[in-house]
Structure formats: structure tokens, C-alpha cells
Design a protein around this motif. Sequence first.
Motif, PDB file in Angstrom:
ATOM      1  N   THR A 262       0.831  -1.195   0.000  1.00  0.00           N
ATOM      2  CA  THR A 262       0.000   0.000   0.000  1.00  0.00           C
ATOM      3  C   THR A 262       0.864   1.242   0.000  1.00  0.00           C
ATOM      4  OG1 THR A 262      -1.878   1.040   1.138  1.00  0.00           O
ATOM      5  CG2 THR A 262      -0.144   0.085   2.532  1.00  0.00           C
ATOM      6  N   LYS A 263       0.223   2.389   0.141  1.00  0.00           N
ATOM      7  CA  LYS A 263       0.929   3.650   0.355  1.00  0.00           C
ATOM      8  C   LYS A 263       0.518   4.180   1.717  1.00  0.00           C
ATOM      9  CE  LYS A 263      -2.848   6.421  -0.584  1.00  0.00           C
ATOM     10  NZ  LYS A 263      -3.929   5.566  -0.059  1.00  0.00           N
ATOM     11  N   PRO A 264       1.272   5.123   2.322  1.00  0.00           N
ATOM     12  CA  PRO A 264       0.885   5.629   3.631  1.00  0.00           C
ATOM     13  C   PRO A 264      -0.496   6.288   3.591  1.00  0.00           C
ATOM     14  CG  PRO A 264       3.167   6.179   3.179  1.00  0.00           C
ATOM     15  CD  PRO A 264       2.587   5.644   1.902  1.00  0.00           C
ATOM     16  N   GLY A 265      -1.414   5.735   4.343  1.00  0.00           N
ATOM     17  CA  GLY A 265      -2.759   6.255   4.473  1.00  0.00           C
ATOM     18  C   GLY A 265      -3.309   5.822   5.811  1.00  0.00           C
ATOM     19  N   TYR A 266      -4.083   6.680   6.447  1.00  0.00           N
ATOM     20  CA  TYR A 266      -4.492   6.406   7.820  1.00  0.00           C
ATOM     21  C   TYR A 266      -5.233   5.078   7.944  1.00  0.00           C
ATOM     22  CZ  TYR A 266      -6.050   7.026  12.574  1.00  0.00           C
ATOM     23  OH  TYR A 266      -6.235   6.840  13.921  1.00  0.00           O
ATOM     24  N   GLY A 267      -6.242   4.854   7.112  1.00  0.00           N
ATOM     25  CA  GLY A 267      -7.083   3.681   7.269  1.00  0.00           C
ATOM     26  C   GLY A 267      -6.321   2.376   7.148  1.00  0.00           C
ATOM     27  N   THR A 268      -5.576   2.217   6.065  1.00  0.00           N
ATOM     28  CA  THR A 268      -4.868   0.954   5.848  1.00  0.00           C
ATOM     29  C   THR A 268      -3.765   0.749   6.877  1.00  0.00           C
ATOM     30  OG1 THR A 268      -5.328   1.140   3.481  1.00  0.00           O
ATOM     31  CG2 THR A 268      -3.688  -0.465   4.143  1.00  0.00           C
ATOM     32  N   PHE A 269      -3.056   1.821   7.235  1.00  0.00           N
ATOM     33  CA  PHE A 269      -1.971   1.682   8.209  1.00  0.00           C
ATOM     34  C   PHE A 269      -2.503   1.267   9.581  1.00  0.00           C
ATOM     35  CE2 PHE A 269       2.268   3.857   6.968  1.00  0.00           C
ATOM     36  CZ  PHE A 269       2.252   3.226   5.743  1.00  0.00           C
ATOM     37  N   THR A 270      -3.505   1.957  10.091  1.00  0.00           N
ATOM     38  CA  THR A 270      -3.987   1.620  11.434  1.00  0.00           C
ATOM     39  C   THR A 270      -4.695   0.266  11.436  1.00  0.00           C
ATOM     40  OG1 THR A 270      -6.054   2.849  11.102  1.00  0.00           O
ATOM     41  CG2 THR A 270      -4.209   4.021  12.141  1.00  0.00           C
ATOM     42  N   GLU A 271      -5.434  -0.045  10.381  1.00  0.00           N
ATOM     43  CA  GLU A 271      -6.132  -1.328  10.340  1.00  0.00           C
ATOM     44  C   GLU A 271      -5.153  -2.488  10.166  1.00  0.00           C
ATOM     45  OE1 GLU A 271      -9.245  -1.005   7.437  1.00  0.00           O
ATOM     46  OE2 GLU A 271     -10.471   0.275   8.736  1.00  0.00           O
ATOM     47  N   ALA A 272      -4.083  -2.277   9.418  1.00  0.00           N
ATOM     48  CA  ALA A 272      -3.076  -3.330   9.300  1.00  0.00           C
ATOM     49  C   ALA A 272      -2.425  -3.603  10.654  1.00  0.00           C
ATOM     50  CB  ALA A 272      -2.022  -2.940   8.270  1.00  0.00           C
ATOM     51  N   ALA A 273      -2.073  -2.544  11.379  1.00  0.00           N
ATOM     52  CA  ALA A 273      -1.461  -2.737  12.699  1.00  0.00           C
ATOM     53  C   ALA A 273      -2.432  -3.412  13.657  1.00  0.00           C
ATOM     54  CB  ALA A 273      -1.005  -1.390  13.258  1.00  0.00           C
ATOM     55  N   ALA A 274      -3.674  -2.959  13.665  1.00  0.00           N
ATOM     56  CA  ALA A 274      -4.660  -3.506  14.594  1.00  0.00           C
ATOM     57  C   ALA A 274      -4.988  -4.957  14.296  1.00  0.00           C
ATOM     58  CB  ALA A 274      -5.931  -2.662  14.551  1.00  0.00           C
ATOM     59  N   ASN A 275      -4.906  -5.331  13.018  1.00  0.00           N
ATOM     60  CA  ASN A 275      -5.253  -6.699  12.620  1.00  0.00           C
ATOM     61  C   ASN A 275      -4.031  -7.597  12.439  1.00  0.00           C
ATOM     62  OD1 ASN A 275      -8.328  -6.896  12.077  1.00  0.00           O
ATOM     63  ND2 ASN A 275      -7.745  -4.910  11.223  1.00  0.00           N
ATOM     64  N   GLY A 276      -2.837  -7.078  12.772  1.00  0.00           N
ATOM     65  CA  GLY A 276      -1.627  -7.886  12.745  1.00  0.00           C
ATOM     66  C   GLY A 276      -1.127  -8.235  11.358  1.00  0.00           C
ATOM     67  N   THR A 277      -1.399  -7.387  10.369  1.00  0.00           N
ATOM     68  CA  THR A 277      -0.999  -7.670   8.988  1.00  0.00           C
ATOM     69  C   THR A 277       0.277  -6.902   8.636  1.00  0.00           C
ATOM     70  OG1 THR A 277      -3.314  -7.947   8.391  1.00  0.00           O
ATOM     71  CG2 THR A 277      -1.746  -7.639   6.584  1.00  0.00           C
ATOM     72  N   PRO A 278       1.334  -7.585   8.189  1.00  0.00           N
ATOM     73  CA  PRO A 278       2.565  -6.893   7.794  1.00  0.00           C
ATOM     74  C   PRO A 278       2.339  -6.013   6.562  1.00  0.00           C
ATOM     75  CG  PRO A 278       2.968  -9.227   8.184  1.00  0.00           C
ATOM     76  CD  PRO A 278       1.482  -9.048   8.149  1.00  0.00           C
ATOM     77  N   VAL A 279       3.103  -4.921   6.478  1.00  0.00           N
ATOM     78  CA  VAL A 279       2.891  -3.903   5.451  1.00  0.00           C
ATOM     79  C   VAL A 279       4.175  -3.614   4.686  1.00  0.00           C
ATOM     80  CG1 VAL A 279       2.213  -1.503   5.016  1.00  0.00           C
ATOM     81  CG2 VAL A 279       1.094  -2.803   6.856  1.00  0.00           C
ATOM     82  N   LEU A 280       4.095  -3.643   3.355  1.00  0.00           N
ATOM     83  CA  LEU A 280       5.096  -3.022   2.491  1.00  0.00           C
ATOM     84  C   LEU A 280       4.477  -1.732   1.969  1.00  0.00           C
ATOM     85  CD1 LEU A 280       6.579  -5.873   0.230  1.00  0.00           C
ATOM     86  CD2 LEU A 280       7.655  -4.772   2.204  1.00  0.00           C
ATOM     87  N   GLY A 301       3.514  -1.903  14.349  1.00  0.00           N
ATOM     88  CA  GLY A 301       3.247  -2.981  13.408  1.00  0.00           C
ATOM     89  C   GLY A 301       4.525  -3.457  12.756  1.00  0.00           C
ATOM     90  N   ARG A 302       4.378  -4.443  11.886  1.00  0.00           N
ATOM     91  CA  ARG A 302       5.514  -4.923  11.088  1.00  0.00           C
ATOM     92  C   ARG A 302       5.420  -4.270   9.711  1.00  0.00           C
ATOM     93  NH1 ARG A 302       5.454 -11.241  10.962  1.00  0.00           N
ATOM     94  NH2 ARG A 302       3.196 -10.966  11.151  1.00  0.00           N
ATOM     95  N   CYS A 303       6.467  -3.568   9.323  1.00  0.00           N
ATOM     96  CA  CYS A 303       6.410  -2.854   8.053  1.00  0.00           C
ATOM     97  C   CYS A 303       7.809  -2.590   7.517  1.00  0.00           C
ATOM     98  CB  CYS A 303       5.661  -1.522   8.205  1.00  0.00           C
ATOM     99  SG  CYS A 303       6.447  -0.355   9.340  1.00  0.00           S
ATOM    100  N   ARG A 304       7.861  -2.404   6.211  1.00  0.00           N
ATOM    101  CA  ARG A 304       9.100  -2.020   5.537  1.00  0.00           C
ATOM    102  C   ARG A 304       8.731  -1.130   4.364  1.00  0.00           C
ATOM    103  NH1 ARG A 304      13.866  -4.805   6.535  1.00  0.00           N
ATOM    104  NH2 ARG A 304      14.618  -4.264   4.471  1.00  0.00           N
ATOM    105  N   GLU A 305       9.604  -0.143   4.123  1.00  0.00           N
ATOM    106  CA  GLU A 305       9.417   0.721   2.952  1.00  0.00           C
ATOM    107  C   GLU A 305       9.925   0.000   1.705  1.00  0.00           C
ATOM    108  OE1 GLU A 305      10.812   5.104   1.220  1.00  0.00           O
ATOM    109  OE2 GLU A 305      11.184   4.588   3.327  1.00  0.00           O
ATOM    110  N   ILE A 306       9.274   0.274   0.585  1.00  0.00           N
ATOM    111  CA  ILE A 306       9.673  -0.320  -0.690  1.00  0.00           C
ATOM    112  C   ILE A 306       9.728   0.776  -1.733  1.00  0.00           C
ATOM    113  CG2 ILE A 306       7.322  -0.923  -1.413  1.00  0.00           C
ATOM    114  CD1 ILE A 306       8.538  -3.559  -2.482  1.00  0.00           C
ATOM    115  N   ALA A 307      10.684   0.698  -2.627  1.00  0.00           N
ATOM    116  CA  ALA A 307      10.859   1.733  -3.641  1.00  0.00           C
ATOM    117  C   ALA A 307       9.824   1.595  -4.754  1.00  0.00           C
ATOM    118  CB  ALA A 307      12.265   1.652  -4.237  1.00  0.00           C
ATOM    119  N   ALA A 308       9.498   2.719  -5.370  1.00  0.00           N
ATOM    120  CA  ALA A 308       8.520   2.712  -6.456  1.00  0.00           C
ATOM    121  C   ALA A 308       8.984   1.826  -7.604  1.00  0.00           C
ATOM    122  CB  ALA A 308       8.278   4.139  -6.944  1.00  0.00           C
ATOM    123  N   GLU A 309      10.281   1.840  -7.895  1.00  0.00           N
ATOM    124  CA  GLU A 309      10.768   1.036  -9.016  1.00  0.00           C
ATOM    125  C   GLU A 309      10.637  -0.465  -8.738  1.00  0.00           C
ATOM    126  OE1 GLU A 309      14.469   2.886  -6.933  1.00  0.00           O
ATOM    127  OE2 GLU A 309      12.440   3.480  -7.529  1.00  0.00           O
TER     128      GLU A 309
END
Length: 361
Positions: A262-280, A301-309
Amino acid sequence: MHLFVDISSHGFGHLAISAPVLNALAEMRPDVRLTLRSRLPPAKLRQRIRPSFALIAEASDFGYVMVDATRIDPVASAAAYRQAHAGWSDRVATEAALLAELRPDLVLTNVSYLPLAGAARAGIPACSLCSLNWADLFAHFFGDADWAAPIHADMLAAYRSAAAFLRVTPGMAMTALDNLRPVGPIAALGKRRDLGLGYERAVLIAMGGIAHRLPVDTWPRQPGIRWLVPAEWDCRHPDAIAAEDSGLPFTDLLRSVDAVITKPGYGTFTEAAANGTPVLYQRRADWPEQDCLIAWLHDHGRCREIAAETLQNGELEAALAALWALPPTPPPIIDGAAQAATLLLELAAPPTRLRTASRSA
């Protein structure tokens, strides 16, 4: 209690914040009557918002004109703001007349400022709820433009006219507003479902409610991974599945997958953390809200940044392996919806009115 709610159609994040609050409010006050204004798809609104509502299928704001989910169109956005404020006083008068006709006890916006200005003129209590406001973003993008000062003043006056701005966590600092009421994180909790994929891992691609197609069709195959993509992409990759085919609400699907892109956005970020889903996540281009969201997600939460390319060429095996190697984190405390709903009840029935009602009883 009659509540008029204006939810921005600038993506799905404003709905993701608003819906849990409205659901909590309906539990506290089952007699609440909702009039909702939004240009989001009615099915999306009803999937998230449990109490019934009357819908006005219109938009009072546009936020920003977007090139895609990660980039604004500054020229088109500037033109849209100049047009919107060319007849600002008349727009406020029209809004005030609408609200006076509807006669709500309280106006709630996420995060349009026109209804706040209209409510102030009509003498109706109002507040806003979000992790950002359009005035701060406008100052960020256009604050140095010679035409911008009067528009920014209109925006700030509208936000400051509200009884409160309920700033959710995480959220921008909003130092220009003196009516902030902080509340905790807001997120919907899903139920984990069996997606029927056996031992394969499911990776959901959810870039938000703004069109942003990734070239999944040309991505290399990665054994053991299935990509869940929007049905409208009509993706031809042999390992791609339309996310809608699961038949699950978004939060159930988010909780059931092994990772989300995903991209940084309030809904997906907080819901991913609350539901235990890792994020790129791919950073957005010059979006000032994202820094507080990213910092919060790294803490909760568990997350890592990923480049657009990398999202263009689909070489995701290493990034996913590193993501799944991160240790689990305790889920964050999600208490903002109940806090916000309690504050809405206070704002709709200020102390003087409550004392009067108590004496009458």
C-alpha cells in the motif's frame, strides 16, 4: 439526536476513520439519526457504517486532484481551489441554508471545511474529525503563492469556527488550530477467514480509493505467493486473484492475508497494525501527513518501505522475506472511536442543555 456527517471522497481513509465512530455512537445512542453526504460508492458506505442513514450523494470538497495514489496534480489542484473560493461567501450561504433546513443537532466533517463555515453561519454546533486538515496541506503546497493567502484564511476560519477538531492518533500537529481534541487510534477489526489457498501466501495490493494501477501483469512469478488485486485491473498474471472474489469486507480480507502492499494512508496503516498484517509501503511524493503515519506504524506494526521502481518491476521476493522475518508486535490499543463518539455526544448536548433536560425530568 440528528447528526449531519460529511465524509470526503478523497480516497477511502476518511470513511475508515468516520465509520467506527458512527458505529460506536449508534451503540451509545440507538436513536441517533444520520444524514450522510459523500460521493463515495453507497455500497462502500453501507459496508462500513452499520446504522441506517439518509444519503446525499454529493461532495463538498475535493481534497486534491491526484495523478495517482501517491502524487498530486499541483496545477489542477491550484485551479480547483481558486475556483472553489471565487464565490466563497455565496457557497457558505448556500451551505448554511441547507443545514438550517435539515436542522441537525450537530455537524461532523471528515474533513471538509465548507460545512463548518455553513454551520457557524446557521448557528449549529459543528466539529471535524481526521488525522489531517486541508488548510495545513494547502499551506504546505501553495503557501508561497501570491494568490493563496485569502483562500488559506477562509480555510483556517472555517476550521477554527468548529467547537472542536477531533485529531486522531496518529495525526499531524495542526499547530494553527486552537480547538484540537486529541483522540486515540481508530481502526476497524476484521475476522480472519480461510481464503482457500492452502499453503500459498496471499499478498493484498490496496493502494486506496484513488486509481493507481501497478503493472502486476508483467511481474515475475514467485512460487507460493498469490497476488490479490482490484477486479477492475482485469489482471492477467497467472498468480493474481481479484480481491473482490473473496466476497469479504475489506477489514476481514486485510486480517486474512499474509501481507499488504500500500501507500501511507491512515485507514490501511492503522487497520493493518490492529489486525496484525505486515505492510510493504511506497512513500507518497511530498505528502506531509505521511511522516507521522510511518513513524506510528514502525512503532506498532511490522512494516518495511519499498521503492517505487521495485513495485514496477515486481522483484518483491527479498522485500517480502525481510518483512516476514520481522518479529510480531503487540497490537496497538484502538480506543479512538469510543472517545470520539463520547465527545460528539457532549458537543451535541452541551452542559447547559444537559442541566435543563435533567431539571425537566
